[in-house]
Design an enzyme around this catalytic site. Structure first.
Site, PDB file in Angstrom:
ATOM      1  N   ASN A 292      46.230  41.879  55.378  1.00 35.68           N
ATOM      2  CA  ASN A 292      46.410  42.534  56.677  1.00 35.68           C
ATOM      3  C   ASN A 292      47.238  41.637  57.594  1.00 35.68           C
ATOM      4  O   ASN A 292      47.712  40.583  57.175  1.00 35.68           O
ATOM      5  CB  ASN A 292      45.045  42.868  57.293  1.00 35.68           C
ATOM      6  CG  ASN A 292      44.201  41.622  57.450  1.00 35.68           C
ATOM      7  OD1 ASN A 292      44.556  40.717  58.187  1.00 35.68           O
ATOM      8  ND2 ASN A 292      43.087  41.553  56.707  1.00 35.68           N
TER       9      ASN A 292
ATOM     10  N   ASP B 217      29.792  41.533  52.895  1.00 35.81           N
ATOM     11  CA  ASP B 217      29.968  41.432  54.348  1.00 35.81           C
ATOM     12  C   ASP B 217      29.510  40.043  54.784  1.00 35.81           C
ATOM     13  O   ASP B 217      28.318  39.732  54.799  1.00 35.81           O
ATOM     14  CB  ASP B 217      29.147  42.527  55.047  1.00 35.81           C
ATOM     15  CG  ASP B 217      29.531  42.618  56.520  1.00 35.81           C
ATOM     16  OD1 ASP B 217      29.641  41.556  57.167  1.00 35.81           O
ATOM     17  OD2 ASP B 217      29.733  43.737  57.012  1.00 35.81           O
TER      18      ASP B 217
ATOM     19  N   LYS C 229      28.588  48.041  65.289  1.00 32.08           N
ATOM     20  CA  LYS C 229      28.610  46.834  64.426  1.00 32.08           C
ATOM     21  C   LYS C 229      27.573  45.818  64.879  1.00 32.08           C
ATOM     22  O   LYS C 229      26.953  45.138  64.054  1.00 32.08           O
ATOM     23  CB  LYS C 229      30.011  46.195  64.446  1.00 32.08           C
ATOM     24  CG  LYS C 229      30.963  46.929  63.527  1.00 32.08           C
ATOM     25  CD  LYS C 229      32.393  46.450  63.562  1.00 32.08           C
ATOM     26  CE  LYS C 229      33.204  47.400  62.676  1.00 32.08           C
ATOM     27  NZ  LYS C 229      34.613  47.390  62.904  1.00 32.08           N
TER      28      LYS C 229
HETATM   29  O1  PMT Z   1      44.391  36.577  63.663  1.00 32.17           O
HETATM   30  P1  PMT Z   1      45.124  37.158  64.866  1.00 32.17           P
HETATM   31  O2  PMT Z   1      46.512  37.592  64.518  1.00 32.17           O
HETATM   32  O3  PMT Z   1      45.070  36.245  66.056  1.00 32.17           O
HETATM   33  O4  PMT Z   1      44.358  38.494  65.280  1.00 32.17           O
HETATM   34  C1  PMT Z   1      43.061  38.445  65.771  1.00 32.17           C
HETATM   35  C2  PMT Z   1      42.179  39.568  65.193  1.00 32.17           C
HETATM   36  C3  PMT Z   1      42.691  40.913  65.669  1.00 32.17           C
HETATM   37  C4  PMT Z   1      42.191  39.511  63.655  1.00 32.17           C
HETATM   38  C5  PMT Z   1      40.723  39.271  65.711  1.00 32.17           C
HETATM   39  O5  PMT Z   1      40.727  39.294  67.122  1.00 32.17           O
HETATM   40  C6  PMT Z   1      39.742  40.296  65.163  1.00 32.17           C
HETATM   41  O6  PMT Z   1      39.550  41.380  65.670  1.00 32.17           O
HETATM   42  N1  PMT Z   1      39.047  39.927  64.037  1.00 32.17           N
HETATM   43  C7  PMT Z   1      38.160  40.800  63.288  1.00 32.17           C
HETATM   44  C8  PMT Z   1      38.952  41.670  62.369  1.00 32.17           C
HETATM   45  C9  PMT Z   1      38.073  42.587  61.530  1.00 32.17           C
HETATM   46  O7  PMT Z   1      38.079  42.464  60.346  1.00 32.17           O
HETATM   47  O8  PMT Z   1      37.319  43.383  62.213  1.00 32.17           O
HETATM   48  P2  PMT Z   1      36.294  44.472  61.528  1.00 32.17           P
HETATM   49  O9  PMT Z   1      35.962  45.368  62.672  1.00 32.17           O
HETATM   50  O10 PMT Z   1      36.914  45.085  60.336  1.00 32.17           O
HETATM   51  O11 PMT Z   1      35.054  43.590  61.089  1.00 32.17           O
HETATM   52  C10 PMT Z   1      33.926  43.392  61.921  1.00 32.17           C
HETATM   53  C11 PMT Z   1      33.376  41.995  61.766  1.00 32.17           C
HETATM   54  O12 PMT Z   1      32.864  41.829  60.448  1.00 32.17           O
HETATM   55  C12 PMT Z   1      34.396  40.884  61.963  1.00 32.17           C
HETATM   56  O13 PMT Z   1      33.742  39.843  62.619  1.00 32.17           O
HETATM   57  C13 PMT Z   1      34.766  40.480  60.553  1.00 32.17           C
HETATM   58  O14 PMT Z   1      35.156  39.111  60.477  1.00 32.17           O
HETATM   59  C14 PMT Z   1      33.455  40.710  59.834  1.00 32.17           C
HETATM   60  N2  PMT Z   1      33.586  41.045  58.402  1.00 32.17           N
HETATM   61  C15 PMT Z   1      34.214  42.191  58.004  1.00 32.17           C
HETATM   62  C16 PMT Z   1      34.240  42.520  56.673  1.00 32.17           C
HETATM   63  C17 PMT Z   1      33.625  41.645  55.740  1.00 32.17           C
HETATM   64  N3  PMT Z   1      33.651  41.927  54.467  1.00 32.17           N
HETATM   65  N4  PMT Z   1      33.023  40.538  56.163  1.00 32.17           N
HETATM   66  C18 PMT Z   1      32.977  40.219  57.473  1.00 32.17           C
HETATM   67  O15 PMT Z   1      32.421  39.186  57.857  1.00 32.17           O
END
Ligand code: PMT
Length: 397
Positions: free
Chosen positions: A210, A307, A338
Site C-alpha cells: 500500500n 491482526d 475498531k
Molecule cells: O505512513 P504514512 O505515509 O505517513 O501514512 C500514515 C498512515 C495513513 C498509514 C497512518 O496514519 C494510518 O492510518 N495507519 C493505519 C493504517 C491502517 O492499516 O489502518 P486500518 O484501519 O486498516 O487498521 C486499523 C488498525 O489495525 C491500525 O492500527 C493497523 O496498524 C492495525 N492492523 C491492521 C491490520 C492488521 N492485520 N494488523 C493490525 O495491527
C-alpha cells in the site's frame, strides 16, 4: 539528548545588528539535525542579504507577503503549517510590539498569527530599549500567550552601551531550541511503534502492498523519544532515516511484523500501531516468477493476516494500546467500531481519501477516539501532530 533531527525550524530574522549572528544560527540548527527555512523582514535585509541565508539554509528565503511567485511556491499558510517551531532571532523591539498587537502587515507577523507551532524569540536591542516599560509590558503579554524568550544576554553592545539586550550566541540558541522538544512526558516509559507498509509476496519479484511511507510512525517515534521514552520502531519497508536514539527492527510482511511486535512486548508500556498492515496475503507464494505466457487473467487466492494490534491488546500484561484507523468515509464511525472490536485504549482516525493528508503526505489531520469521547487535531505537519498526539496520549496513560 536534545536533538533537532527531522525537525523543521522556521527562522524569522528582523532588523537589528544581531542579524549577522542569524547566519551562523542556521548552521548550528542544521548541526543538530534541523531543516531550516528563513523569513526576513524588510529591515533585516538592511543588515544581511537573503542570498546569504539562502546559501546557508539551502532553501529560498521568504521576504514578501504579497508575492504571487513566492505564494505559488510555498505560501504563508504552507510556511505556517510547515514549521515545527518558529524562532525569531533577532527579535527587535518593534517586532515584539507588533507581535503583541497581532499585526499581520508583513510575512513574518502573518505567519506568527497563522502558525500552530510554538514561537520562540531571541530579543536583541539596546539595553535602554530592553529595560523600557513598554518592551517589558509587551514581553509579559507574550509570555502569557506561551511565547518563549531565549535571553537576552548582558554585555557590551554594538552601540557602545553595556547591559542586557545582546542576542544569545548561535550555538546556545540552537540548543535552547532543541530543548523545547524535550517534554519528559513519557520519561521512563518504553514505547513500541509499528510504522510503514507491509509487503505480501506473490512470487520472488511481486508483492501486494500500500501507499504508506512510514512518515506518521517515524514522526511519532521522534516525538515519543523527545518526551523521554525508550522507543522501538517495528518498520515495514520505507525509505526514512531512523530517528536518533530509537531502535529500529525491519520487517517485510504482516506475519513478520506480528512476530516482531509480540517479541517486543516485554516491558512495553505503550504500543502504537501506525503501520498500514496488509489485511490479506496470497495463500501461496510461488517459488519461481509466475509467467504470463498463455494467461489472459490470473486469480490470486488471499488469506487473512493476523491482526497485530488486536493481538497486542489481548496480551497479558497488556500495554496501553493505540490503533490507527485509515478510512475513506464515515471516518469516526468506523474508527469507533475498531476501538471496540479490537479492544483498544484509543484509536487515531485519519481520512485517507484526501491527497493533502494521510498516506505519504507530510501533513495529517486526525481525530482521537477513546471510550470517553473524541478530540480533533487540525491539519499540521506530521511532526507537529505527532507531538500533540504524544502529549495527549501521555495524559491518558
Ligand atoms: O505512513 P504514512 O505515509 O505517513 O501514512 C500514515 C498512515 C495513513 C498509514 C497512518 O496514519 C494510518 O492510518 N495507519 C493505519 C493504517 C491502517 O492499516 O489502518 P486500518 O484501519 O486498516 O487498521 C486499523 C488498525 O489495525 C491500525 O492500527 C493497523 O496498524 C492495525 N492492523 C491492521 C491490520 C492488521 N492485520 N494488523 C493490525 O495491527
Amino acid at each position: 539528548m536534545s536533538s533537532l533531527t527531522n525537525k523543521q525550524i522556521l527562522l524569522g530574522v528582523t532588523g537589528g545588528i544581531a542579524a549577522y549572528k542569524s547566519a551562523e544560527l542556521v548552521r548550528r540548527l542544521q548541526d543538530l539535525g534541523a531543516e531550516v527555512r528563513v523569513i526576513m523582514t524588510a529591515a533585516a535585509q538592511q543588515f544581511i542579504t537573503p542570498l546569504t541565508m539562502q546559501a546557508l539554509s539551502g532553501n529560498p528565503v521568504h521576504t514578501q507577503l504579497l508575492d504571487p511567485e513566492a505564494e505559488a511556491g510555498m505560501g504563508h499558510i504552507e510556511l505556517a503549517r510547515w514549521a515545527d517551531l518558529l524562532l525569531v532571532a533577532p527579535a527587535s523591539a518593534d517586532f515584539i510590539a507588533r507581535l503583541v498587537n497581532g499585526a499581520g502587515d508583513d510575512l513574518l507577523t502573518t505567519v506568527c498569527l497563522a502558525t500552530a507551532a510554538p514561537i520562540c524569540l531571541a530579543p536583541a536591542m539596546n539595553q535602554a530599549m530592553w529595560k523600557s516599560p513598554a518592551t517589558q509590558a509587551n514581553l509579559a503579554q507574550l509570555t502569557g500567550r506561551n511565547i518563549v524568550c531565549f535571553g537576552p544576554a548582558e554585555g557590551s553592545q554594538a552601540c557602545g552601551d553595556v547591559g542586557p539586550g545582546r542576542m544569545l550566541e548561535a550555538s546556545e540558541l540552537a540548543h535552547l531550541t532543541a530543548g523545547r522538544f524535550a517534554t519528559g512526558l513519557l520519561a521512563g516509559k518504553s514505547v513500541v511503534i509499528t510504522a510503514g507498509p507491509t509487503r505480501e509476496a506473490i512470487d520472488p519479484v511481486r508483492y501486494i502492498s500500500n501507499h504508506s511511507s512510514g512518515k506518521m510512525g517515524y514522526a511519532l517515534a521522534a516525538a515519543a523519544r523527545d518526551a523521554g521514552a525508550k522507543v522501538t520502531i517495528i518498520s515495514g519497508p520505507c525509505n526514512l532515516a531512523t530517528p536518533e536514539h530509537c531502535t529500529r527492527i525491519d520487517v517485510e510482511s504482516a506475519r513478520e511484523m506480528h512476530q516482531a511486535s509480540l517479541d517486543a512486548l516485554a516491558g512495553c508500556d505503550v504500543f502504537i500501531a501506525s503501520a498500514a498492515v496488509a489485511d490479506y496475503r496470497p495463500a501461496t507464494v510461488a517459488e519461481q516468477k509466475i509467467k504470463k505466457t498463455g494467461r489472459d487473467s490470473m486469480t490470486i487466492e488471499l488469506v487473512k493476516n493476523p491482526d497485530i494490534v488486536a493481538a497486542v491488546a489481548a496480551s497479558e500484561p497488556r500495554p496501553f494500546t493505540v490503533g490507527f484507523a485509515a478510512e475513506t468515509s464515515d471516518v469516526v464511525h468506523y474508527a469507533r467500531d475498531k476501538l471496540v472490536r479490537k479492544k483498544l485504549d484509543a484509536v487515531i482516525a485519519n481520512d485517507v481519501s484526501r491527497t493533502d493528508i494521510g498516506f505519504n503526505s507530510d501533513q495529517n489531520a486526525v481525530t482521537i477516539i477513546t471510550a470517553d469521547g473524541e478530540t480533533t487535531l487540525p491539519q499540521a505537519s506530521k511532526s507537529q501532530l505527532a507531538r500533540e498526539l504524544i502529549a495527549y496520549l501521555a495524559k491518558l496513560i
